[in-house]
Scaffold this motif. Sequence first.
Motif, short mmCIF file in Angstrom:
data_model
loop_
_atom_site.label_atom_id
_atom_site.label_comp_id
_atom_site.label_asym_id
_atom_site.label_seq_id
_atom_site.Cartn_x
_atom_site.Cartn_y
_atom_site.Cartn_z
N GLY A 249 52.91 157.54 18.08
CA GLY A 249 52.24 158.66 18.74
C GLY A 249 53.13 159.83 19.06
O GLY A 249 53.92 160.30 18.25
N ASP A 250 53.00 160.33 20.29
CA ASP A 250 53.70 161.53 20.72
C ASP A 250 55.01 161.25 21.45
O ASP A 250 55.52 162.11 22.17
N VAL A 251 55.54 160.06 21.26
CA VAL A 251 56.85 159.76 21.85
C VAL A 251 57.86 160.78 21.34
O VAL A 251 57.90 161.08 20.15
N CYS A 273 59.66 159.90 28.57
CA CYS A 273 59.03 160.59 27.44
C CYS A 273 59.44 160.00 26.10
O CYS A 273 58.78 160.25 25.08
N ALA A 276 57.53 153.90 24.81
CA ALA A 276 56.09 153.61 24.77
C ALA A 276 55.84 152.15 25.10
O ALA A 276 56.62 151.27 24.70
N PRO A 325 53.82 162.44 30.59
CA PRO A 325 53.10 161.48 29.74
C PRO A 325 53.56 160.04 30.01
O PRO A 325 54.74 159.80 30.28
N HIS A 327 53.12 156.92 27.74
CA HIS A 327 52.61 156.49 26.44
C HIS A 327 52.33 154.99 26.45
O HIS A 327 53.26 154.19 26.62
N THR A 328 51.08 154.64 26.23
CA THR A 328 50.75 153.22 26.16
C THR A 328 49.51 153.06 25.29
O THR A 328 48.76 154.01 25.06
N GLN A 334 49.64 151.08 18.50
CA GLN A 334 51.06 151.44 18.44
C GLN A 334 51.65 151.15 17.06
O GLN A 334 52.48 151.92 16.57
N PRO A 357 49.89 163.34 26.59
CA PRO A 357 49.78 161.97 27.05
C PRO A 357 48.62 161.26 26.36
O PRO A 357 47.57 161.85 26.17
N GLU A 358 48.83 160.00 25.93
CA GLU A 358 47.75 159.25 25.31
C GLU A 358 46.79 158.75 26.38
O GLU A 358 45.59 158.83 26.25
#
Length: 360
Positions: A249-251, A273, A276, A325, A327-328, A334, A357-358
């Motif tokens: 993702g957006d990590v 940040c 995750a 964020p 992230h999870t 994932q 953020p997810e």
Amino acid sequence: MTDHLTAEDYETIAAELDALREEIMSGLGERDASYIRRVIRWQRGLEIGGRALLLASALPPAWVAGTAALSVAKILENMEIGHNVMHGQWDWMRDPKIHSTTWEWDNVSPAEQWKHSHNFVHHTFTNVLGKDNDVGYGILRVAPEQEWSPAHLAQPLYNLLLAMFFEYGVALHDLEIDKIRDGTADEAVTGEKLRAIGRKIRRQWGKDYLAFPLLSGPQFLSTLAANATANVVRNVWAHMIIFCGHFPGDVEVFEEERLDGETRGEWYVRQLCGSANIDGGGLFHLMTGNLSHQIEHHLFPDMPSNRYGEIAPRVRALCGKYDIPYHTGSLSRQVTGTWKKIVRYALPGGRPSPARPETA
């Protein structure tokens, strides 16, 4: 994604997280010690039971049951026990048998080299390009900021191979392949590290591919196959969990300039940040070595792993409070996010996605 934070915010975040760490670490006691001793007893029981079943591995049910038990034992040993003991999470017990200075894990990577490449380099320079070798493990392009080369076209294939033989990739990690490639590595140091890796590989192979198969007598080949299978199962699982900790993702990844004058609060936010989590139940968290709580692990790498689930809601609340964020996601989400990056960045180009953020 954290441009809105002020110097005062970073200072307050550091103070809040320091206080959380102090609260947990000052409350460690018999409950925690019992936990790790119980996990070690279960792991050793599974390994002994698995190897005993493999004495009859000519019988398919015994081979399957023995291989499964040995695979789980190896996963537990590497993830929940070895990784965390060598982080010093249990040093406070002052038990020389469960201590970061004495533990040597069931893996071809020598403990001393792993502690340098992982505990120091990775945890200090988390996701900083050019400093953290875990960003692509020196062979994968996982961010658009990394320079592309034609060799990256095949990276989905060699990521599969890396997964199957992950322990060997980990063993070579501290050699700093990039420095060997550009000729800046110290040859004497590299040679000594290679000799240590060779000694560890001989020890592991002697155990899994010679001693235990010989003990099985006529079942030599089936036991050897079972041991090889258990090692591959452990490798694929560890690779999947570890890659899901920083790639999906957006990590974020960071430029080296980020380190200039970095304060403690900024270091904490970089860990938040750049990591995750993976959602799951108690057994799942145990089998990941609690690296499913990768965010909490990166904030407090020397905190006993059994406490990460306890503090996760509070860390997530702090992220919500400061609009950072968290992230999870599920394992499938994932894994998919990680593989998307590996496939996408096998090709040239790519733009940093706007970090969002997810689930915050």
